[in-house]
Design an enzyme around this catalytic site. Structure first.
Site, PDB file in Angstrom:
ATOM      1  N   CYS A 356      83.646  70.675 146.283  1.00 18.41           N
ATOM      2  CA  CYS A 356      82.566  69.695 146.133  1.00 18.41           C
ATOM      3  C   CYS A 356      81.220  70.303 146.521  1.00 18.41           C
ATOM      4  O   CYS A 356      80.169  69.866 146.049  1.00 18.41           O
ATOM      5  CB  CYS A 356      82.792  68.515 147.056  1.00 18.41           C
ATOM      6  SG  CYS A 356      84.382  67.734 146.900  1.00 18.41           S
ATOM      7  N   HIS A 412      67.751  70.181 141.679  1.00 15.53           N
ATOM      8  CA  HIS A 412      66.650  69.208 141.723  1.00 15.53           C
ATOM      9  C   HIS A 412      66.768  68.136 140.640  1.00 15.53           C
ATOM     10  O   HIS A 412      66.050  67.134 140.665  1.00 15.53           O
ATOM     11  CB  HIS A 412      65.309  69.945 141.586  1.00 15.53           C
ATOM     12  CG  HIS A 412      64.179  69.273 142.323  1.00 15.53           C
ATOM     13  ND1 HIS A 412      64.295  68.043 142.923  1.00 15.53           N
ATOM     14  CD2 HIS A 412      62.906  69.670 142.560  1.00 15.53           C
ATOM     15  CE1 HIS A 412      63.141  67.699 143.472  1.00 15.53           C
ATOM     16  NE2 HIS A 412      62.291  68.672 143.273  1.00 15.53           N
ATOM     17  N   ASP A 416      66.399  64.751 145.078  1.00 19.12           N
ATOM     18  CA  ASP A 416      64.957  64.967 145.213  1.00 19.12           C
ATOM     19  C   ASP A 416      64.628  65.545 146.593  1.00 19.12           C
ATOM     20  O   ASP A 416      65.489  65.628 147.475  1.00 19.12           O
ATOM     21  CB  ASP A 416      64.154  63.698 144.886  1.00 19.12           C
ATOM     22  CG  ASP A 416      64.499  62.543 145.802  1.00 19.12           C
ATOM     23  OD1 ASP A 416      64.891  62.820 146.937  1.00 19.12           O
ATOM     24  OD2 ASP A 416      64.373  61.381 145.383  1.00 19.12           O
TER      25      ASP A 416
END
Ligand code: CAO
Length: 439
Positions: A356, A412, A416
Site C-alpha cells: 500500500c 500530487h 495535496d
C-alpha cells in the site's frame, strides 16, 4: 434559381456503404470538392463534386448502402457544372475514382499489425481533422483503422497528398518511439515527452573503461523507477522527528537479557512501520491507488507496507502484511526474516505484491535527505535518513535531541500539499511520543 442533383457515379454493380460525409446542408461547394467516401467489398473511394453550388438537401447518411446512380445531394443557386457533359451524365471522371491500386494494397499490408487499443498513437485526436487533408479513401480507411490523425502527417504526394508510404513511415516511427523510450535513443514517448536524443559518447577516448551487464533486478527496477518518475507528479515533503525517547526505549528493550537470548533487535524501522500504519489509518488517501482510467481512487482497508531492501543484486521491495495488527517484536522478527530472505535471493513474486505504501530506510547507512520515488501504483513513499544529535530550542536553551530526517514523496494528483504536511506532522508526533501509537 437552378437546381441540380448529384448522383453516385459508376462504382460497379455492387452496393457500397457511405463511410464519411464531408459536407452539410447549406455548404457552398466547388467542383471536385470531396463529398463522401464510399466503401464496398473491393473498392474504397472518395466521391468529388461534379458541380459546385449551395447544398439544399443531402439524401444520404453515414451507413447507407447505395448503388450506382443513387442521388447524393441537391444543389441550388448558381450551379457550376464541371463540364457541359456533367449536366447530362453526372459521372465522375476516372481520375477522381480513387480505387486502391495494387501497390497501395501491398504497402498497407506491410503496416505492422497492431490493434488500435495497443497503438502508441493517441486516440484522442483521431479522424476529426482528416476531412481537411488530401488523401485517398484507402489511406483514410487505414488511418481510421489505425487511429491515426491524418492532419499530423505531411503528404509527400503531388499537391501534398498523403500516400500510403507516408502512413507506413508514420506508423513505423510511432512504434519505434514507443519502444525507444528508455535512455539511449528516446525522442518522444507515449506520455507525450519531447526529449533530446540521449548523448552517444565513446568514453574510451577519455581513458580506460570497463563494461558490466546490469543485473536482472537492476534492469527491472530501473524501468519501473523511470516510469514512475516520469508519470507521477512527485512532491517531496521534508520532516524531522525527535526520536530521543524512542531511542532510549529501543536501547532499553534491546538490552533486556530475554530479548538478547532470542537474537532479534528492535531497529528504528520497526517503530517507523507502526507509525506509518497509524498515519495511513488517519489519512486514507495515502493508502489508495488511482484507478487505471484516473477517474477514481481505490481506498484500501488493509495495511501492507513495502520495505526497500538493499541486496547484492540490487534493490527489492518485499511487502510486510497487516503491519497494523502486529506488535513491535513480532514486526522486528518479520522484518529481519524478510530482509534475510531478500538478500539470499529467496523472495517470490508473491512476497513483493499487494503493498500500500513503501518505506525506504537509508538510516543505517547515512545521509540527511533524499527524494524517494513512488512505487506505483502506490501514491506515497517515506524515505528515512540517519538520525543525528542536533541542538533543539526548548524555549529557554538549546538541548541535544536525536532527530530523524524524513522525506515523504507523494503523488500530487491524489494528495495535496496541506494533506502531505499533515501526514508528516502526524508521523513526527507519533515517533516523538510512541505512546500515541496506542491511541
Ligand atoms: N538512524 C540511525 N541509525 C539507524 C537508522 C536511522 N534512521 N536506521 C537504522 N539504524 C541503525 C540500526 O539501529 C542498526 O544499528 P544498531 O545495530 O546499533 O541498532 C544499524 O543502523 C543497521 O540497521 P539495519 O539496516 O540492519 O536495519 P534496519 O531495520 O534499519 O533496516 C533494511 C533494514 C532491510 C531496510 C536495511 O538493511 C536496508 O536494506 N536498507 C537499504 C534500503 C535502500 O536501499 N533504500 C534505497 C531505496 S532507493 O534506491
Amino acid at each position: 434559381m437552378s437546381t441540380q442533383t448529384l448522383y453516385l457515379p459508376n462504382v460497379g454493380s455492387d452496393a457500397v456503404e457511405v463511410m464519411q460525409i464531408f459536407v452539410a446542408v447549406g455548404d457552398q461547394i466547388v467542383v471536385e470538392q470531396p463529398l463522401i467516401v464510399v466503401e464496398g467489398d473491393k473498392v474504397s473511394m472518395e466521391i468529388p463534386a461534379a458541380a459546385g453550388g449551395c447544398i439544399q438537401d443531402l439524401t444520404v447518411q453515414v451507413g447507407d448502402k447505395i448503388r450506382t446512380g443513387a442521388a447524393i445531394l441537391q444543389l441550388s443557386g448558381d450551379v457550376q457544372a464541371v463540364a457541359a457533359e456533367a449536366e447530362k451524365a453526372p459521372v465522375v471522371a476516372p481520375a477522381s475514382l480513387t480505387v486502391a491500386t495494387e501497390k497501395e494494397v501491398a504497402l498497407v499490408a506491410e503496416l505492422p499489425v497492431t490493434s488500435t487499443t495497443e497503438s502508441p498513437i493517441s486516440m484522442e485526436a483521431v479522424i476529426d481533422n482528416s476531412a481537411y487533408v488530401y488523401a485517398s479513401p484507402l489511406v483514410r480507411r487505414m488511418a481510421r483503422e489505425f487511429g491515426i490523425d491524418l492532419s499530423r502527417i505531411i503528404g509527400s504526394g503531388p499537391k501534398g497528398r498523403i500516400v500510403p508510404e507516408d502512413l507506413q513511415i508514420y506508423v513505423k516511427s510511432a512504434l519505434q518511439r514507443a519502444v525507444n523510450i528508455t535512455p539511449g535513443v528516446s525522442t518522444e514517448g507515449p506520455s507525450g515527452l519531447q526529449l533530446l536524443p540521449w548523448p552517444q559518447v565513446d568514453f574510451s577516448q577519455f581513458g580506460d573503461v570497463e563494461r558490466q551487464d546490469l543485473s536482472r533486478i537492476n534492469r527491472a527496477t530501473g524501468a519501473n523507477l523511470h516510469r514512475n518518475w516520469v508519470q507521477i507528479p512527485h512532491v517531496t515533503q521534508g520532516g524531522s522527528a525527535d526520536i530521543t525517547e524512542l531511542e532510549a526505549f529501543r536501547q532499553q528493550q534491546n538490552n533486556e537479557p530475554e530479548q538478547q537470548k532470542l537474537g532479534i533487535k528492535l531497529t528504528p524501522l520497526v517503530f517507523i512501520l507502526l507509525a506509518v500504519a497509524k498515519a495511513l489509518q488517519r489519512f486514507p488517501r495515502f493508502n489508495s491507488s488511482l484507478s487505471t482510467d484516473g477517474q477514481q481512487l481505490i481506498l484500501k482497508k488493509y495495511v501492507h507496507l513495502g520495505i526497500a531492501v538493499d541486496t547484492p543484486n540490487g534493490l527489492v521491495v518485499p511487502v510486510i502484511r497487516d503491519v497494523d495488527q502486529q506488535g513491535l517484536w513480532q514486526l522486528a522478527q518479520t522484518v529481519a526474516q524478510t530482509s534475510q530472505r531478500a538478500r539470499a535471493g529467496q523472495l517470490t513474486p508473491a512476497d513483493m505484491q499487494g503493498g500500500c505504501f513503501t518505506i525506504s530506510s537509508l538510516g543505517g547507512i547515512g545521509g540527511t535527505t533524499f527524494t524517494p520515488i513512488i512505487n506505483a501504483p502506490e501514491v506515497a513513499i517515506l524515505g528515512v535518513s540517519k538520525a543525528m544529535q542536533q541542538p533543539q530550542w526548548n524555549g529557554q536553551q538549546f538541548i541535544p535531541r536525536l532527530m530523524l530526517p524524513l522525506s515523504l514523496s507523494y503523488d500530487h494528483r491524489v494528495i495535496d500539499g496541506a494533506e502531505g504536511a499533515r501526514f508528516m506532522t502526524t508521523l513526527e508526533r507519533l515517533l516523538a511520543d510512541t505512546r500515541r501509537l496506542l491511541l
